[in-house]
Design a protein around this motif. Structure first.
Motif, PDB file in Angstrom:
ATOM      1  N   GLN A   1      42.665  52.490  48.627  1.00  0.00           N
ATOM      2  CA  GLN A   1      41.662  51.741  47.862  1.00  0.00           C
ATOM      3  C   GLN A   1      41.868  50.244  48.022  1.00  0.00           C
ATOM      4  O   GLN A   1      42.998  49.766  48.036  1.00  0.00           O
TER       5      GLN A   1
ATOM      6  N   THR B   1      40.652  46.778  46.014  1.00  0.00           N
ATOM      7  CA  THR B   1      40.003  46.208  44.836  1.00  0.00           C
ATOM      8  C   THR B   1      39.980  44.696  44.978  1.00  0.00           C
ATOM      9  O   THR B   1      40.971  44.089  45.408  1.00  0.00           O
ATOM     10  N   ASP B   2      38.839  44.066  44.624  1.00  0.00           N
ATOM     11  CA  ASP B   2      38.730  42.616  44.756  1.00  0.00           C
ATOM     12  C   ASP B   2      39.267  41.913  43.508  1.00  0.00           C
ATOM     13  O   ASP B   2      39.636  42.560  42.521  1.00  0.00           O
TER      14      ASP B   2
ATOM     15  N   THR C   1      44.519  38.159  40.290  1.00  0.00           N
ATOM     16  CA  THR C   1      43.273  37.617  40.861  1.00  0.00           C
ATOM     17  C   THR C   1      43.378  37.506  42.383  1.00  0.00           C
ATOM     18  O   THR C   1      43.110  36.486  42.988  1.00  0.00           O
TER      19      THR C   1
ATOM     20  N   GLU D   1      44.463  54.806  40.941  1.00  0.00           N
ATOM     21  CA  GLU D   1      43.219  54.044  41.047  1.00  0.00           C
ATOM     22  C   GLU D   1      43.153  52.938  39.998  1.00  0.00           C
ATOM     23  O   GLU D   1      42.726  51.812  40.280  1.00  0.00           O
TER      24      GLU D   1
ATOM     25  N   THR E   1      43.521  48.615  40.639  1.00  0.00           N
ATOM     26  CA  THR E   1      42.524  47.710  40.068  1.00  0.00           C
ATOM     27  C   THR E   1      43.161  46.747  39.073  1.00  0.00           C
ATOM     28  O   THR E   1      42.865  45.542  39.069  1.00  0.00           O
TER      29      THR E   1
ATOM     30  N   PHE F   1      38.007  40.444  41.064  1.00  0.00           N
ATOM     31  CA  PHE F   1      37.277  40.666  39.823  1.00  0.00           C
ATOM     32  C   PHE F   1      37.364  42.121  39.354  1.00  0.00           C
ATOM     33  O   PHE F   1      36.743  42.492  38.366  1.00  0.00           O
ATOM     34  N   GLY F   2      38.123  42.958  40.083  1.00  0.00           N
ATOM     35  CA  GLY F   2      38.296  44.345  39.679  1.00  0.00           C
ATOM     36  C   GLY F   2      37.278  45.306  40.244  1.00  0.00           C
ATOM     37  O   GLY F   2      37.236  46.466  39.828  1.00  0.00           O
ATOM     38  N   THR F   3      36.478  44.856  41.181  1.00  0.00           N
ATOM     39  CA  THR F   3      35.492  45.732  41.818  1.00  0.00           C
ATOM     40  C   THR F   3      36.133  46.482  42.978  1.00  0.00           C
ATOM     41  O   THR F   3      36.773  45.872  43.844  1.00  0.00           O
ATOM     42  N   VAL F   4      35.958  47.795  43.000  1.00  0.00           N
ATOM     43  CA  VAL F   4      36.468  48.598  44.106  1.00  0.00           C
ATOM     44  C   VAL F   4      35.518  48.437  45.287  1.00  0.00           C
ATOM     45  O   VAL F   4      34.334  48.787  45.197  1.00  0.00           O
ATOM     46  N   VAL F   5      36.021  47.904  46.402  1.00  0.00           N
ATOM     47  CA  VAL F   5      35.175  47.634  47.560  1.00  0.00           C
ATOM     48  C   VAL F   5      35.347  48.672  48.659  1.00  0.00           C
ATOM     49  O   VAL F   5      34.528  48.737  49.584  1.00  0.00           O
TER      50      VAL F   5
END
Length: 282
Positions: free
Chosen positions: A220, A222-223, A191, A180, A184, A225-229
């Motif tokens: 998983q 991850t976008d 990026t 995980e 990320t 910016f490091g946000t898990v979507v």
């Protein structure tokens, strides 16, 4: 872009696994996905001899995946094994396009870690790969590749806004957390969106406990910016997720790690101070 993560559980029967992959392609297309990503080793799970089941990328197993992609009008990525010249196999990702073209990516970094020696039976690849989905460049990496940030920043420099990572992650203490975090971290490094799609936990406990990397689930996205979507549990699941690709451009302006990266020489000469004559006077 609409991306389907197909978290399946492969067994040791390539024909049965092919049926699962074809059904997943059709399911993803019915949900208007542009791209469907299956795990590493979708053709056959680890823990069994791979050389007897390996086929060339223009062989019947791959032909059927490509035909399903063409029929459904969708791009599909699925892990398979192809013969290598030295008697081993390649751990290959098949990229099947809706126009009938196909590309193969051979895993660069082999899983010689945690007591497993992938290089004993698998030969390493040599070349990063990107492909196009509706005008968006997508990069590929496989499982253990996720531990090597240079590959991900390199794929971004090749134009990738999305990087898919099919995997069959090995179980063990702390391994889910590592997976995980790594997905990320690589999204932040590059990026880019990182789409990590794993094998579900095998239904057979003997397979799950075999010591081979047969999957832990927990696919998983991850976008940049490091946000898990999106994050799955350990079970079989296929779902479709919308990626807002405008976030890639925004991240590369606000978090300009690709532009700011300094490429250090491979050998550095340390700055040393003469402790007996620190000011350099004779």
């Amino acid at each position: 872009m609409r991306v389907a993560m197909a978290q399946i559980s492969s067994d040791d029967d390539p024909a049965a696994n092919l049926s699962t992959v074809v059904a997943g392609i059709r399911d993803a297309a019915a949900q208007d996905a542009d791209l469907v990503v299956f795990p590493e080793a979708a053709m056959c799970r680890f823990g069994v001899p791979l050389k007897p089941i390996a086929q060339p990328i223009d062989g019947p197993w791959a032909d059927a995946v490509v035909a399903a992609a063409v029929e459904s009008g969708i791009t599909a990525v699925a892990g398979m094994f192809t013969p290598a010249d030295d008697g081993r196999v390649y751990n290959t990702l098949l990229i099947a396009q809706p126009d009938g073209t196909r590309v193969g990516y051979d895993k660069l970094h082999l899983y010689d870690a945690f007591g497993f020696q992938e290089s004993r039976t698998v030969a390493p690849g040599t070349t990063p790969v990107t492909f196009d989905v509706g005008g968006t460049t997508v990069g590929v990496a496989t499982c253990y590749d996720v531990r090597f940030p240079g590959l991900f920043s390199g794929l971004a420099r090749l134009g990738a806004d999305v990087i898919v990572v099919p995997t069959s992650w090995g179980a063990g203490p702390g391994k889910r957390h590592q997976w995980e975090v790594l997905v990320t971290a690589r999204a932040l490094d590059s990026t880019s969106f990182v789409v990590g799609v794993g094998q579900a936990v095998p239904a057979d406990p003997d397979v799950a406990d075999s010591g081979a990397p047969t999957g832990i689930g927990h696919s998983q996205i991850t976008d940049p910016f490091g946000t898990v979507v999106a994050a799955y549990d350990e079970s079989v699941k296929l779902d479709v997720h919308e990626l807002d690709l405008a976030l890639v451009e925004k991240a590369r302006k606000q978090l300009a790690v690709l532009a700011n990266e300094i490429h250090l020489p491979t050998a550095l000469t340390p700055h040393r101070i003469d402790t007996e004559n620190p000011d350099g006077r004779a």
